[in-house]
Scaffold this motif. Structure first.
Motif, mmCIF file in Angstrom:
data_model
loop_
_atom_site.group_PDB
_atom_site.id
_atom_site.type_symbol
_atom_site.label_atom_id
_atom_site.label_comp_id
_atom_site.label_asym_id
_atom_site.label_seq_id
_atom_site.Cartn_x
_atom_site.Cartn_y
_atom_site.Cartn_z
ATOM 1 N N ILE A 19 -60.043 -1.010 50.104
ATOM 2 C CA ILE A 19 -60.148 -2.128 51.047
ATOM 3 C C ILE A 19 -61.332 -1.915 51.992
ATOM 4 O O ILE A 19 -62.061 -2.857 52.320
ATOM 5 N N ALA A 20 -61.540 -0.672 52.434
ATOM 6 C CA ALA A 20 -62.680 -0.376 53.316
ATOM 7 C C ALA A 20 -63.999 -0.704 52.621
ATOM 8 O O ALA A 20 -64.876 -1.359 53.204
ATOM 9 N N VAL A 21 -64.143 -0.265 51.382
ATOM 10 C CA VAL A 21 -65.372 -0.543 50.626
ATOM 11 C C VAL A 21 -65.522 -2.050 50.410
ATOM 12 O O VAL A 21 -66.614 -2.613 50.575
ATOM 13 N N TYR A 22 -64.416 -2.720 50.064
ATOM 14 C CA TYR A 22 -64.444 -4.173 49.870
ATOM 15 C C TYR A 22 -64.937 -4.882 51.132
ATOM 16 O O TYR A 22 -65.714 -5.834 51.059
ATOM 17 N N HIS A 23 -64.526 -4.416 52.292
ATOM 18 C CA HIS A 23 -64.912 -5.066 53.543
ATOM 19 C C HIS A 23 -66.415 -5.001 53.800
ATOM 20 O O HIS A 23 -66.958 -5.864 54.490
ATOM 21 N N LEU A 47 -71.211 -9.749 64.812
ATOM 22 C CA LEU A 47 -70.315 -10.147 63.726
ATOM 23 C C LEU A 47 -70.451 -9.179 62.546
ATOM 24 O O LEU A 47 -69.462 -8.642 62.048
ATOM 25 N N PHE A 48 -71.681 -8.925 62.152
ATOM 26 C CA PHE A 48 -71.921 -8.009 61.036
ATOM 27 C C PHE A 48 -71.651 -6.561 61.433
ATOM 28 O O PHE A 48 -71.094 -5.791 60.655
ATOM 29 N N ALA A 49 -72.050 -6.190 62.650
ATOM 30 C CA ALA A 49 -71.845 -4.814 63.111
ATOM 31 C C ALA A 49 -70.358 -4.476 63.174
ATOM 32 O O ALA A 49 -69.940 -3.418 62.691
ATOM 33 N N LEU A 50 -69.550 -5.363 63.763
ATOM 34 C CA LEU A 50 -68.112 -5.090 63.871
ATOM 35 C C LEU A 50 -67.467 -4.962 62.499
ATOM 36 O O LEU A 50 -66.610 -4.101 62.283
ATOM 37 N N ASN A 51 -67.859 -5.806 61.569
ATOM 38 C CA ASN A 51 -67.325 -5.694 60.213
ATOM 39 C C ASN A 51 -67.697 -4.350 59.606
ATOM 40 O O ASN A 51 -66.861 -3.676 59.007
ATOM 41 N N ASN A 52 -68.952 -3.939 59.775
ATOM 42 C CA ASN A 52 -69.388 -2.662 59.209
ATOM 43 C C ASN A 52 -68.762 -1.480 59.930
ATOM 44 O O ASN A 52 -68.394 -0.489 59.297
ATOM 45 N N PHE A 54 -65.841 -1.466 61.449
ATOM 46 C CA PHE A 54 -64.446 -1.454 60.983
ATOM 47 C C PHE A 54 -64.363 -0.802 59.602
ATOM 48 O O PHE A 54 -63.549 0.082 59.359
ATOM 49 N N SER A 55 -65.209 -1.245 58.693
ATOM 50 C CA SER A 55 -65.181 -0.732 57.322
ATOM 51 C C SER A 55 -65.439 0.765 57.307
ATOM 52 O O SER A 55 -64.753 1.517 56.601
ATOM 53 N N PHE A 56 -66.415 1.197 58.085
ATOM 54 C CA PHE A 56 -66.754 2.616 58.139
ATOM 55 C C PHE A 56 -65.594 3.445 58.684
ATOM 56 O O PHE A 56 -65.227 4.476 58.112
#
Length: 144
Positions: A19-23, A47-52, A54-56
């Motif tokens: 799921i992390a990689v998918y995000h 927007l992009f930073a928070l998604n990245n 979170f994923s990281f």
């Protein structure tokens, strides 16, 4: 640690890694760049930073959990803490998706059931071993 609990935690950690990689790819899947406003560059970046971010973070937690699960030494306290963090993440994810469902295009409406369902399954995957780990010793007896 019973092998069933160890295997459940490994399954939960692997699903969390996936799921992390998918995000990391969600912004491309949903074409986020088409919907951002040019007049607010800081919000667009966030927007992009928070998604990245979170994923990281999710990826790192799950990778460390998997590392300790496969370690030759049993780090039970570390495994408990990382498993609890992962379970709390999935609990928050399920609750958030139930309260505030993701708006999806019709072609992806099935994800509105799959993603919260996956979160609920992962809660159970982590909860079963955690219930076994979290016991209180009273005298010579352990109680859950």
């Amino acid at each position: 640690m019973k092998s069933i609990h160890l295997n459940l935690l490994k399954i939960g950690a692997i699903q969390t890694i996936l799921i992390a990689v998918y995000h990391f790819f969600i912004p491309f899947q949903f074409n986020w760049r088409e919907f951002i406003t040019e007049g607010v560059p800081t919000i667009n970046w966030s927007l992009f930073a928070l998604n990245n971010y979170f994923s990281f973070n999710l990826l790192v937690i799950a990778l460390f959990l998997l590392y300790y699960l496969y370690s030759k030494k049993i780090y039970i306290e570390v495994i408990k803490i990382l498993s609890l963090i992962a379970m709390l993440f999935w609990s928050f994810s399920a609750l958030y998706q139930i309260i505030e469902p993701m708006p999806l295009p019709v072609s992806l409406s099935w994800l509105g059931f799959v993603l919260p369902g996956l979160a609920l399954v992962n809660i159970l995957i982590f909860m079963v071993p955690l219930k076994e780990f979290i016991k209180i010793k009273i005298g010579e007896k352990y109680i859950a």
